[in-house]
Structures are given as C-alpha cells and as structure tokens.
Scaffold this active site. Structure first.
Site, PDB file in Angstrom:
ATOM      1  N   ASN A  86       0.810  -1.218   0.000  1.00  0.00           N
ATOM      2  CA  ASN A  86       0.000   0.000   0.000  1.00  0.00           C
ATOM      3  C   ASN A  86       0.847   1.273   0.000  1.00  0.00           C
ATOM      4  O   ASN A  86       0.382   2.319  -0.449  1.00  0.00           O
ATOM      5  CB  ASN A  86      -0.918  -0.011   1.231  1.00  0.00           C
ATOM      6  CG  ASN A  86      -1.534   1.348   1.507  1.00  0.00           C
ATOM      7  OD1 ASN A  86      -2.413   1.818   0.780  1.00  0.00           O
ATOM      8  ND2 ASN A  86      -1.065   2.005   2.561  1.00  0.00           N
ATOM      9  N   TYR A 152       3.928   9.425 -11.032  1.00  0.00           N
ATOM     10  CA  TYR A 152       3.010   8.570 -10.277  1.00  0.00           C
ATOM     11  C   TYR A 152       2.354   7.531 -11.184  1.00  0.00           C
ATOM     12  O   TYR A 152       2.343   6.332 -10.872  1.00  0.00           O
ATOM     13  CB  TYR A 152       1.946   9.446  -9.611  1.00  0.00           C
ATOM     14  CG  TYR A 152       0.919   8.702  -8.798  1.00  0.00           C
ATOM     15  CD1 TYR A 152       1.280   8.022  -7.641  1.00  0.00           C
ATOM     16  CD2 TYR A 152      -0.417   8.683  -9.187  1.00  0.00           C
ATOM     17  CE1 TYR A 152       0.328   7.338  -6.892  1.00  0.00           C
ATOM     18  CE2 TYR A 152      -1.378   8.009  -8.445  1.00  0.00           C
ATOM     19  CZ  TYR A 152      -0.999   7.340  -7.297  1.00  0.00           C
ATOM     20  OH  TYR A 152      -1.939   6.661  -6.563  1.00  0.00           O
ATOM     21  N   LYS A 156       2.660   3.311 -11.184  1.00  0.00           N
ATOM     22  CA  LYS A 156       1.502   2.429 -11.027  1.00  0.00           C
ATOM     23  C   LYS A 156       1.301   1.545 -12.251  1.00  0.00           C
ATOM     24  O   LYS A 156       0.887   0.390 -12.133  1.00  0.00           O
ATOM     25  CB  LYS A 156       0.247   3.260 -10.745  1.00  0.00           C
ATOM     26  CG  LYS A 156       0.268   3.964  -9.390  1.00  0.00           C
ATOM     27  CD  LYS A 156       0.401   2.974  -8.240  1.00  0.00           C
ATOM     28  CE  LYS A 156       0.265   3.656  -6.876  1.00  0.00           C
ATOM     29  NZ  LYS A 156       0.441   2.704  -5.741  1.00  0.00           N
ATOM     30  N   VAL A 187      -9.892   8.055  -2.658  1.00  0.00           N
ATOM     31  CA  VAL A 187     -10.024   7.906  -1.213  1.00  0.00           C
ATOM     32  C   VAL A 187      -9.538   9.186  -0.529  1.00  0.00           C
ATOM     33  O   VAL A 187      -8.539   9.794  -0.937  1.00  0.00           O
ATOM     34  CB  VAL A 187      -9.223   6.685  -0.708  1.00  0.00           C
ATOM     35  CG1 VAL A 187      -9.486   6.457   0.778  1.00  0.00           C
ATOM     36  CG2 VAL A 187      -9.570   5.447  -1.523  1.00  0.00           C
ATOM     37  N   THR A 189      -7.536  10.672   1.611  1.00  0.00           N
ATOM     38  CA  THR A 189      -6.316  10.446   2.376  1.00  0.00           C
ATOM     39  C   THR A 189      -5.424  11.682   2.310  1.00  0.00           C
ATOM     40  O   THR A 189      -5.711  12.646   1.604  1.00  0.00           O
ATOM     41  CB  THR A 189      -5.542   9.245   1.811  1.00  0.00           C
ATOM     42  OG1 THR A 189      -5.160   9.550   0.459  1.00  0.00           O
ATOM     43  CG2 THR A 189      -6.389   7.986   1.831  1.00  0.00           C
TER      44      THR A 189
END
Length: 249
Positions: A86, A152, A156, A187, A189
């Site tokens: 994660n 990023y 991924k 999400v 976060t």
C-alpha cells in the site's frame, strides 16, 4: 489456524484503515511504516499481541531487502498470509521538464521498486503457508494520463504489469499465490490533500480533484479498506490481474 497480514504504508490513511479492519477480522498484522503515527499505538493497545509495527523507509533499497523477513519474525505460522503493498507517494506532481530528480527517484523506488522487492522476498520466504495472497494497491492513473502525474502514473503502470507477470508465473506454480493490482477508487487520504495543493500550472486537472472533495465524492479510508479486504479475502481474488474495485458487482 491463525491468519496473518503484512501491510506497508500502515501508519495513516488507507494503510491504517486496512490494519484496523484486519485486526477486527482476527488477523495478526505486521505493520510497516516509517513512523507509528498516532493510530498504530492505539490499535496495538486495543489489540494486544496482535499488531506489530516495524520502522521501515521502503524508499531505501536496504530496508526494502529486509522488510519481509523482519515482518515474518512477528507473525504466527498459520494457514493464510497476506501481503498488501500500500505504501506510495504522489509527488512530484509536475510535468516533464520540471521534475525534481531526487523526488522522481524516491517516488519510483517507493511506488514500484519496493513492491517488486517485497513480492520477490515474500514468494521466496513463505512457501510453508497454504494460502498466500498479494494485493498491490494501484490507481486508475496507471491507465489514464494526467498532465503532472507522469511519475506517479508510470510507477503504477509498472506495478500493474508486474502483477500481470506474477499471475502468469504463479499459474504454472505447484502452489500458486493469488495476486492482483487493485484500484481502490478516490479515497480521502493525505495523498489526496497533497494533490489539492499542487501548482495549477503543473496539474491542470486540479479543479476536478478540488470538486471531488467539495462534493463529498471521496471514499473514507475505512470504506475503501473494507471493500479491498472483502475482495482480497473472496474466492474471486486473483481471477483478474488488474481490477478496479468500483467495477466489481
């Protein structure tokens, strides 16, 4: 037989929520993070002997190499063992030609190299477990290009393709490990908060991400963790190498 899990990026946000949910489901958890933050000590207090935190900066190759073996020292031998990769970072949010080179290297080390090393070590060290599963937390940025998210998204995308390779390899194994890269959706976060502070000239999609927060369109970490774990622990997990959790029935 006891079940156990290794969770990276465990001190806040989605990682902390994953730890809390796993503990509630009766799992022993090895939590890997640079610091404990405020949440992990509280979880350890409410689940004595069930949660073990290990300080690990997974952008550091030396700490990548030792993380799995360190985590396994705290976990009871049982029937099911999970690895949830994660940990990740969204910075640098910038367009090519404007990257901070050190931030670029740090991001790719944490977002791609670390999960590859941890998967490698996990597969080599855990053959005694009957049911092994690896969840690589990925992102829709792996398939959709956003100006400013080249680092990023590339990390991924690499994680997705590595997961595809693992699935092919494990299908030929005598004792296959279930693997999937999973997109958790958007999400609420600290990573999302960081994105909302990006420079508009480097990240033209900034208004969209501001609107998601203002409109309440973000999942809570707890809701996202529940969806991820329901899927990870289901019989369907591993049937697809790359999955968007929002597309599941």
């Amino acid at each position: 037989m006891p079940s156990a899990a290794i969770v990276t990026g465990a001190s806040r946000g989605l990682g902390l929520a994953l730890c809390a949910d796993l503990l509630a489901r009766g799992y022993a958890v090895a939590a890997l993070a640079r610091t404990q933050g405020e949440g992990l000590p509280k979880l350890a207090e409410s689940h004595p002997g069930q949660l073990h935190w290990f300080s690990a900066d997974l952008s550091d190759p030396a700490q990548q190499d030792s993380a799995i073996e360190l985590a396994l020292t705290s976990l009871p031998q049982g029937d099911r063992l999970l690895l949830i990769n994660n940990a990740g970072v969204v910075w640098p949010v910038a367009q090519a030609g404007h990257y901070d080179d050190n931030a670029l290297r740090h991001a790719l080390s944490l977002n791609l190299m670390a999960p590859m090393v941890l998967c490698n070590r996990f597969l080599a060290a855990t053959g005694a477990w009957n049911d092994r599963r690896i969840l690589n937390v990925s992102s829709g940025a792996a398939v959709k290009a956003y100006a400013g998210w080249g680092v990023y998204g590339s990390g991924k995308a690499g994680l997705d393709h590595f997961s595809r390779h693992l699935v092919v390899e494990q299908a030929a194994s005598a004792k296959p490990v279930r693997v999937a890269a999973v997109y958790p959706g958007v999400v609420d976060t600290d990573m999302q908060a960081e994105v909302r502070h990006a420079a508009p000239e480097q990240f033209p999609d900034l208004p969209r991400f501001l609107a998601l927060k203002q409109e309440g369109a973000l999942d809570t970490p707890e809701a996202a963790a529940g969806k991820l774990l329901d899927y990870l622990l289901s019989d369907r997990f591993g049937e697809q190498a790359v999955v968007d959790i929002r597309a599941l029935p």
